[in-house]
Design an enzyme around this catalytic site. Sequence first.
Site, PDB file in Angstrom:
ATOM      1  N   GLN A  86      -1.553   5.193   4.063  1.00 40.64           N
ATOM      2  CA  GLN A  86      -1.509   5.188   2.590  1.00 40.64           C
ATOM      3  C   GLN A  86      -2.928   5.006   2.053  1.00 40.64           C
ATOM      4  O   GLN A  86      -3.458   3.892   2.052  1.00 40.64           O
ATOM      5  CB  GLN A  86      -0.575   4.072   2.096  1.00 40.64           C
ATOM      6  CG  GLN A  86       0.897   4.367   2.376  1.00 40.64           C
ATOM      7  CD  GLN A  86       1.795   3.144   2.251  1.00 40.64           C
ATOM      8  OE1 GLN A  86       1.580   2.129   2.922  1.00 40.64           O
ATOM      9  NE2 GLN A  86       2.815   3.221   1.417  1.00 40.64           N
TER      10      GLN A  86
ATOM     11  N   ASP B 273       4.539   2.771  -9.107  1.00 39.37           N
ATOM     12  CA  ASP B 273       4.530   1.869  -7.954  1.00 39.37           C
ATOM     13  C   ASP B 273       3.147   1.276  -7.683  1.00 39.37           C
ATOM     14  O   ASP B 273       2.142   1.973  -7.756  1.00 39.37           O
ATOM     15  CB  ASP B 273       4.985   2.671  -6.719  1.00 39.37           C
ATOM     16  CG  ASP B 273       5.037   1.828  -5.469  1.00 39.37           C
ATOM     17  OD1 ASP B 273       5.980   1.038  -5.342  1.00 39.37           O
ATOM     18  OD2 ASP B 273       4.121   1.953  -4.626  1.00 39.37           O
TER      19      ASP B 273
ATOM     20  N   ASP C  56       6.672   4.074   5.076  1.00 41.25           N
ATOM     21  CA  ASP C  56       6.860   2.924   4.197  1.00 41.25           C
ATOM     22  C   ASP C  56       8.065   3.125   3.271  1.00 41.25           C
ATOM     23  O   ASP C  56       7.978   2.925   2.053  1.00 41.25           O
ATOM     24  CB  ASP C  56       5.570   2.669   3.391  1.00 41.25           C
ATOM     25  CG  ASP C  56       5.604   1.340   2.623  1.00 41.25           C
ATOM     26  OD1 ASP C  56       6.381   0.448   3.027  1.00 41.25           O
ATOM     27  OD2 ASP C  56       4.870   1.214   1.636  1.00 41.25           O
TER      28      ASP C  56
ATOM     29  N   GLU D 158       5.591  -1.470 -11.625  1.00 38.80           N
ATOM     30  CA  GLU D 158       5.931  -2.351 -10.518  1.00 38.80           C
ATOM     31  C   GLU D 158       4.712  -3.189 -10.164  1.00 38.80           C
ATOM     32  O   GLU D 158       3.760  -2.709  -9.547  1.00 38.80           O
ATOM     33  CB  GLU D 158       6.384  -1.531  -9.299  1.00 38.80           C
ATOM     34  CG  GLU D 158       7.023  -2.378  -8.231  1.00 38.80           C
ATOM     35  CD  GLU D 158       6.178  -2.568  -6.990  1.00 38.80           C
ATOM     36  OE1 GLU D 158       6.566  -3.382  -6.143  1.00 38.80           O
ATOM     37  OE2 GLU D 158       5.126  -1.916  -6.848  1.00 38.80           O
TER      38      GLU D 158
HETATM   39  C1  GLC Z   1       5.836  -1.166  -3.726  1.00 36.85           C
HETATM   40  C2  GLC Z   1       7.152  -0.820  -3.087  1.00 36.85           C
HETATM   41  C3  GLC Z   1       7.098  -1.213  -1.648  1.00 36.85           C
HETATM   42  C4  GLC Z   1       5.960  -0.482  -0.973  1.00 36.85           C
HETATM   43  C5  GLC Z   1       4.638  -0.694  -1.721  1.00 36.85           C
HETATM   44  C6  GLC Z   1       3.581   0.270  -1.281  1.00 36.85           C
HETATM   45  O1  GLC Z   1       5.592  -2.526  -3.704  1.00 36.85           O
HETATM   46  O2  GLC Z   1       8.208  -1.447  -3.763  1.00 36.85           O
HETATM   47  O3  GLC Z   1       8.319  -0.945  -0.996  1.00 36.85           O
HETATM   48  O4  GLC Z   1       5.813  -0.948   0.336  1.00 36.85           O
HETATM   49  O5  GLC Z   1       4.788  -0.480  -3.103  1.00 36.85           O
HETATM   50  O6  GLC Z   1       3.809   1.552  -1.790  1.00 36.85           O
END
Ligand code: GLC
Length: 622
Positions: A234, A266, A123, A308
């Site tokens: 993940q 994140d 990812d 984020e």
């Molecule tokens: C955030 C990142 C993205 C990723 C996601 C999962 O949104 O910016 O690129 O796929 O997290 O970690």
Amino acid sequence: MARTAPASELYDLRAARSAPDLWPMLERLYGGHPDLAAMSAALRDEMARAWKARPADLKRLDLQRDLEPDWFLRPDMVGYAAYADRFAGSISAIEGKLDYLDGLGVRYLHVMPCLKPRKGPNDGGYSVQDYRRINPALGSMADLERLARKMRGRGMSLCVDLVLNHTAREHDWAQKAIAGEKAYQEYYYIFDDDTLPRQYEQTLVEIFPNDAPGSFTFVPELGKWVWTTFHEHQWDLNWSNPWVFLEISKIMLFLANKGVDVLRLDAVAFMWKRMGTRCQSEPEVHMILRALRAVCRIVAPAVIHLEEAITAPAEMLTYLGTGEHDGRVGNLAYHNSLMVQYWSALASRDTKLMRHVLATHFPERLSNATYVTYLRCHDDIGWAVTDEDAADLGFSGAAHRAFLSDFYEGSFPGSFAKGALFQENPATGDKRISGTLASLTGIESGPEQAELAVQRMLLGVALIASYGGVPMIYMGDEIALANDWSYLDNPLHAPDSRWLHRPVMDWDRADAAESDPASPQGQVLQGTRAILHRRAALPQLHSGVPTRILHPENTQVLAFARLAPTGPVLCLFNFTEAVQRIPEGWLRAQGAEKMHDLLSGHDIGLHDGALVLLPYARVWMI
Ligand code: GLC
């Protein structure tokens, strides 16, 4: 448990200052958990240990930033986001590019995911196997420390990603969980069968419906189901377990002591699960983030947090602290709405929706926090336009979102854009978009459009440079890099169209942009640099200065005022390829006195009692 006594009075004062943000939050989060007391004692020890280990130059920076808490709100604060390998080759090679960044006016560099990811699909680096190591393909932790030190010497800050919602299934904790260690199984959400997962799924939203459908994965080695919001590799961390809070605090402080200035936390929206909800932005998420923030403010107050959370407008604001958490959660969060509305206004040649969203949902000022303002980043664009906001203006949210996807994919008749769809979801009709700033603004659509594309890009840069917040330039956008279709040749990247806008930096093009200012890339580079340099010199654009959305009759023009103590700056943006007029009377009523454009440095000549805005013009007037 023995407590390492913190040596300094300063530490004690900071611990006392941030105590109300830490211990009561932990009590609310984990009050019912038998291990809360043990975890709290361990956390006290860890914080004291990390403070002792904190290098002297970083302690000095702590002090400096404690004394100048607005350091990241100042108008010279400009960000740049880049992949180490695609930008420079490696982490240490970034050192050789600092002059370039400096020249552009950059004060803060986000080195895209650089902690050690799992092998194979990861990812884009967001599937982390080891938070204490650097991706060996990019260098070592010593390289990162050295880069941070070099940057510090130049007054630049370093940002790295810390993925809070999940680890790779290859992470040590997950491996121990697979090996049957109960304590580590409790670090994740593991279910004996799919009964609960199916119940949760009733209300969950799919993130990657095409290549990673569902939010749970059956793990044969365990014979059980694991919560995997994103990809199957993940594994979502179980933040209702206090030991997870401790582990992540330790990692945060470890990175802080390596010299990282900004932690980009994140995917934070997903950190708390509650049956019957979307499991996004639950109240506990803000308690966790507030407590993590306190841990940093005690040990490493030079470090700030970028959260984020790419969500709807009202929800996003909670990541900067609202209600009881006002001023106490994140320092920075992405202004996803401003970004979406820039694209929406460009496509529809109208700013009604943009004005409505910005004026209704966003306060004129924030406490102790600001936005990251941006046009593009490494992710897709999701059309975060709510049905309610669209309905307020009398149109359909679904139809508008579909229009925007068609427009930016390039299939809508007359569109100037060339993009690609990302994660089309037939169940909801949702379609997201990939593509670079240059390609989405029309650089690939013939010479006439290319000229307009340059103006659309510079309009955007002037917008993110003046709205309030840290403008973030995404690597390559400053030289108008077009889409990179070669991602299709890489089997690891081919399934993910986001690689379309993750090109390799083209340094020849950067040189050409320098030597040929009239070329499209030359105009964009030099225009971007000029905008950022003008911004740095204008105290009125400090992020602490309120931003008020204005409503001129001409809805093709976006207008807001930065309400500085020295008088307002009116920022005006013509979102169309036609000439627009704004009456002088209206400008004067908003407080424009001098009829002077701070952006170009020129006085403004009026024609027939009106300000004339050329196609895609941008003006910062007083
Ligand atoms: C955030 C990142 C993205 C990723 C996601 C999962 O949104 O910016 O690129 O796929 O997290 O970690």
